[in-house]
Design a protein around this motif. Structure first.
Motif, PDB file in Angstrom:
ATOM      1  N   ARG A 228       0.801  -1.130   0.083  1.00 15.37           N
ATOM      2  CA  ARG A 228      -0.052  -0.016   0.181  1.00 15.37           C
ATOM      3  C   ARG A 228       0.830   1.396   0.106  1.00 15.37           C
ATOM      4  O   ARG A 228       0.391   2.437  -0.322  1.00 15.37           O
ATOM      5  CB  ARG A 228      -0.992  -0.058   1.164  1.00 15.37           C
ATOM      6  CG  ARG A 228      -0.100  -0.143   2.430  1.00 15.37           C
ATOM      7  CD  ARG A 228      -1.233   0.179   3.584  1.00 15.37           C
ATOM      8  NE  ARG A 228      -0.511   0.405   4.828  1.00 15.37           N
ATOM      9  CZ  ARG A 228      -0.781   0.643   6.162  1.00 15.37           C
ATOM     10  NH1 ARG A 228      -2.223   0.840   6.219  1.00 15.37           N
ATOM     11  NH2 ARG A 228       0.104   1.026   6.943  1.00 15.37           N
TER      12      ARG A 228
ATOM     13  N   ASN B 256      -5.019   9.898   2.426  1.00 18.97           N
ATOM     14  CA  ASN B 256      -6.109   9.986   2.219  1.00 18.97           C
ATOM     15  C   ASN B 256      -7.336   9.948   2.965  1.00 18.97           C
ATOM     16  O   ASN B 256      -6.778  10.155   4.305  1.00 18.97           O
ATOM     17  CB  ASN B 256      -6.331   8.657   1.443  1.00 18.97           C
ATOM     18  CG  ASN B 256      -6.137   7.350   2.290  1.00 18.97           C
ATOM     19  OD1 ASN B 256      -6.441   7.538   3.339  1.00 18.97           O
ATOM     20  ND2 ASN B 256      -5.716   6.195   1.714  1.00 18.97           N
ATOM     21  N   GLU B 257      -8.368  10.041   2.558  1.00 16.19           N
ATOM     22  CA  GLU B 257      -9.708  10.240   3.613  1.00 16.19           C
ATOM     23  C   GLU B 257      -9.619   9.230   4.999  1.00 16.19           C
ATOM     24  O   GLU B 257      -9.832   9.939   5.973  1.00 16.19           O
ATOM     25  CB  GLU B 257     -10.930  10.032   2.927  1.00 16.19           C
ATOM     26  CG  GLU B 257     -11.448  11.353   2.389  1.00 16.19           C
ATOM     27  CD  GLU B 257     -12.848  11.046   1.609  1.00 16.19           C
ATOM     28  OE1 GLU B 257     -13.835  10.462   2.349  1.00 16.19           O
ATOM     29  OE2 GLU B 257     -13.073  11.653   0.449  1.00 16.19           O
TER      30      GLU B 257
ATOM     31  N   GLU C  13      -7.157   7.754   6.134  1.00 14.84           N
ATOM     32  CA  GLU C  13      -5.917   8.065   6.887  1.00 14.84           C
ATOM     33  C   GLU C  13      -6.151   9.570   7.651  1.00 14.84           C
ATOM     34  O   GLU C  13      -5.630   9.533   9.001  1.00 14.84           O
ATOM     35  CB  GLU C  13      -4.670   8.066   6.043  1.00 14.84           C
ATOM     36  CG  GLU C  13      -4.001   6.971   5.524  1.00 14.84           C
ATOM     37  CD  GLU C  13      -3.179   7.088   4.358  1.00 14.84           C
ATOM     38  OE1 GLU C  13      -2.512   6.245   4.297  1.00 14.84           O
ATOM     39  OE2 GLU C  13      -3.237   8.122   3.653  1.00 14.84           O
TER      40      GLU C  13
ATOM     41  N   ARG D  54       4.256   7.687   5.508  1.00 18.24           N
ATOM     42  CA  ARG D  54       3.911   8.365   4.366  1.00 18.24           C
ATOM     43  C   ARG D  54       3.792   9.748   4.427  1.00 18.24           C
ATOM     44  O   ARG D  54       3.301  10.163   5.354  1.00 18.24           O
ATOM     45  CB  ARG D  54       2.244   7.955   3.669  1.00 18.24           C
ATOM     46  CG  ARG D  54       1.678   8.653   2.517  1.00 18.24           C
ATOM     47  CD  ARG D  54       0.385   8.444   2.718  1.00 18.24           C
ATOM     48  NE  ARG D  54      -0.262   7.470   2.367  1.00 18.24           N
ATOM     49  CZ  ARG D  54      -0.581   6.850   1.069  1.00 18.24           C
ATOM     50  NH1 ARG D  54      -0.420   7.559  -0.058  1.00 18.24           N
ATOM     51  NH2 ARG D  54      -1.104   5.854   1.032  1.00 18.24           N
TER      52      ARG D  54
ATOM     53  N   ASP E 260      -0.003  14.116   2.436  1.00 18.18           N
ATOM     54  CA  ASP E 260      -0.558  13.367   1.345  1.00 18.18           C
ATOM     55  C   ASP E 260      -1.488  12.171   1.795  1.00 18.18           C
ATOM     56  O   ASP E 260      -1.393  11.246   1.286  1.00 18.18           O
ATOM     57  CB  ASP E 260       0.632  13.048   0.304  1.00 18.18           C
ATOM     58  CG  ASP E 260       0.185  12.569  -1.018  1.00 18.18           C
ATOM     59  OD1 ASP E 260      -0.962  13.242  -1.302  1.00 18.18           O
ATOM     60  OD2 ASP E 260       0.641  11.896  -1.890  1.00 18.18           O
TER      61      ASP E 260
END
Lengths: 468, 199
Positions: free
Chosen positions: A203, A365-366, A368, A419, A363
């Motif tokens: 991922r 995502n929703e 996260e 990330r 960066d």
């Protein structure tokens, strides 16, 4: 050497001539290895193998336990493949930067070893230096220099530095790159991508690939001494005499993509300077200059002095600070610079929007972004970044701050929150490097005050409104 | 008029020198035998008494350079020189001298006769100590391998060759040391200590 390092050494395929104690002794100090065996180690595989073994530890932390065996199998293959890569360790070290700084996660010996290993090109004897130098300059050494010290006085990224005197009389430092290094780095990166191919389906791959790409850009730029000469010349225009910060002048006519001739700056490195028992005032003054230099490069130069390694600072007798290595500069593009501006503005005007900005910066995502534990850690990390800015005068000599920062990052790695935007990698490298350095010299610095002064140089229209 | 052996040798030497100079200035493709004869101040026909073709002249230059490598070796002046550095300097000297003949080189290196090879190896032994058969073979393989790589090296200023040469010499010297350490060949006496600079 502790048990962990011994286990690691035992696990990787060393040359049958190698002796653990000798290796540990060699790796235990940053010097220019001149011995034949030392040369072979650098040329060969030893350090790359350690770096890759370390990378595998780092990479393993990114995966579910169920995938562990598969990952280990692939990494074992990657390790064998990478055993021939000379410069991989540099990239790996930068990639695993956060981990390398954390004694809790890796044995001390490994993290300090990795710190020293990065970018050590094989040392060159004088016969090789002369061939490389004369090939590059298209002239004999005697034509250009009236004196040339055959012994290198410093190891540089990808090469080494010699003292010399130009025919015109100036004393210079001549940085010479090991021949053919650019191509080697290129193929190392290609092989690294092949070796990491099995990770494509995980991922965090996009993030790993983006960070690798960023590292690749910086490393590639570091190979080109023309680029470093440009950075040096640009940086010289950002500082005034009153700043007390010295950046060497470049002698373009005696420089090429592989040779950089610049002013020789007489100064001490941190260890020698600390041995003179400097007063607290002297420590503070140098600390202030280090922070000023870092913010100046950031706000005026729109970039990061991404390698605040102790070897890149010189302490001059007259109190000036020398900055001598600009091979590892990272410039922000317009989009990135906008994020920096928004974050700075939010810091002064509206800290409620910080959460949104951090999501952008990392960066996420929703899903996260909805993970409260993750967001809490991000905010904790941000608080660590700004802690010295909000204090009247910050005492870096107290190790607590550095320890807290390391713990935050250790948690991020342990929970696989790795990330982030590629620029964050270089930024954290800069921050950790700078603050470790300030801790080392025990400086107290008015960071907030310097920040405000330097922020005004950024050219952002909102700055004067918020800083009355 | 009878031509003495000395005059003959002097003319031969002049031909080699002017050819090397012309090749250095103009490159392999832009030099012909007529120009070589003119530069050597001899008639065209006389040139052919010495060498039938331009390739034959180049071959002789390569052979001489390999055999008399020591002449091209420059010695640093301050630091004591290690075996590794001395060998590197020896081969770097050969490469520097042969630069004008780079594209022509590979075939000639393989064809070099035993005398040339022995002369070159004698110089290597002066630096590294006596070599046994395996070591001589290893050295010659590495040496000719580096020259062949150089002939086809398209990196800027052939910098890849310098790196390869550095690593090849390091490998060769390490092999000498390994043998000494393991005492596999008590008869050989490789010099592991520093070679003092002689100039």
């Amino acid at each position: 050497m502790n048990a962990d390092l011994q286990q690691l050494l035992a696990a990787i395929p060393f040359d049958d001539e190698a002796d653990d104690a000798e290796i540990a002794a060699l790796l235990g100090q940053r010097r220019i290895p001149t011995g034949r065996l030392a040369r072979l180690w650098t040329l060969g595989t030893m350090q790359a193998q350690i770096a890759v073994a370390y990378a595998s530890m780092w990479a393993c932390s990114l995966f579910d336990p169920s995938q562990q065996q598969l990952v280990e199998t692939h990494l074992a293959a990657a390790l064998r493949l990478a055993s021939g890569m000379i410069y991989l360790r540099g990239a790996v070290m930068k990639l695993g930067q956060a981990l390398a700084s954390y004694p809790n996660l890796v044995p001390n010996e490994i993290s300090s070893t990795l710190e020293r290993l990065h970018f050590n090109a094989p040392p060159m004897h004088f016969a090789l230096v002369r061939e490389q130098l004369e090939n590059e300059l298209d002239r004999s050494i005697a034509d250009v220099f009236s004196e040339f010290d055959e012994r290198a006085f410093a190891a540089a990224s990808l090469g080494q530095v010699h003292r010399a005197r130009l025919r015109s009389g100036e004393r210079v430092a001549v940085k010479i790159q090991y021949p053919g290094i650019a191509k080697t780095i290129e193929s190392d990166f290609r092989n690294l991508m092949l070796a990491l191919a099995p990770l494509r389906f995980t991922r965090d791959w996009d993030c790993i690939a983006a960070q690798l790409d960023d590292v690749r850009n910086v490393v590639t730029a570091e190979v080109d001494y023309y680029a470093e000469a440009d950075s040096l010349e640009r940086a010289r225009t950002w500082f005034e005499e009153t700043d007390g910060i010295v950046i060497p002048r470049v002698f373009r006519e005696h420089s090429t993509a592989r040779v950089l001739t610049m002013d020789l700056i007489d100064g001490m490195h941190a260890d020698s300077w600390l041995a003179t028992n400097p007063s607290q005032e002297q420590r503070n003054a140098f600390g202030t200059k280090m922070y000023t230099a870092s913010f100046r490069i950031y706000y005026t130069g729109h970039g990061d002095y991404a390698d605040p390694h102790p070897g890149n600072y010189l302490f001059l007798d007259d109190g000036r600070l020398g900055l001598i290595d600009f091979g590892c500069m990272r410039a922000y593009d317009e989009d990135e610079w906008q994020i920096v501006s928004d974050m700075d503005r939010a810091f002064y005007e509206d800290r409620d929007t910080l959460r949104t900005l951090l999501i952008r910066f990392c960066d996420l995502n929703e899903a996260e972004a909805r993970d409260e534990r993750r967001m809490a850690l991000l905010e904790e990390s941000f608080r660590w970044i700004i802690e010295p800015l909000v204090a009247e005068e910050f005492d870096f000599g107290n190790g607590e701050h550095l320890k807290v920062g390391m713990e935050v990052m250790a948690k991020a790695v342990a929970r696989r929150y790795t990330r982030s935007h590629p620029m964050q990698l270089m930024l954290s490298r800069t921050l950790i490097g700078l603050r470790s350095m300030l801790h080392r010299i025990g400086a107290r610095v008015r960071v907030g005050q310097i920040h405000e002064t330097e922020l005004r140089r950024s050219g952002w229209s909102w700055v004067n409104e918020v800083l009355q | 008029m009878r031509v003495t052996a000395e005059t003959k040798e002097a003319t031969r030497r002049t031909i080699l020198e002017v050819t090397l100079e012309l090749l250095r200035e103009r490159g392999w493709d832009n030099v012909n035998t007529r120009e070589i004869a003119a530069a050597a101040e001899i008639a065209n026909g006389t040139l052919f008494n010495y060498f039938p073709t331009k390739e034959a002249i180049a071959g002789a230059i390569v052979a001489e350079t390999l055999g008399t490598a020591a002449a091209g070796r420059r010695r640093p002046t301050e630091q004591p020189e290690t075996t590794e550095e001395a060998l590197f300097a020896l081969i770097a000297g050969v490469i520097r001298k042969l630069r004008p003949l780079r594209s022509f080189l590979p075939a000639r290196v393989h064809d070099s006769d035993d005398r040339i090879r022995e002369e070159h190896l004698a110089e290597v032994e002066r630096i590294a100590g006596e070599l046994d058969m395996v070591q001589r073979h290893l050295y010659w393989t590495l040496f000719t391998g580096v020259l062949e790589f150089w002939a086809a090296d398209d990196s800027p200023k052939q910098e890849q060759t310098l790196a390869l040469l550095d690593q090849s010499v390091a490998l060769f010297v390490a092999s000498l040391e390994r043998n000494t350490r393991h005492e596999r060949r008590p008869a050989a006496t490789p010099r592991r200590d520093s070679v003092r600079r002689r100039s």
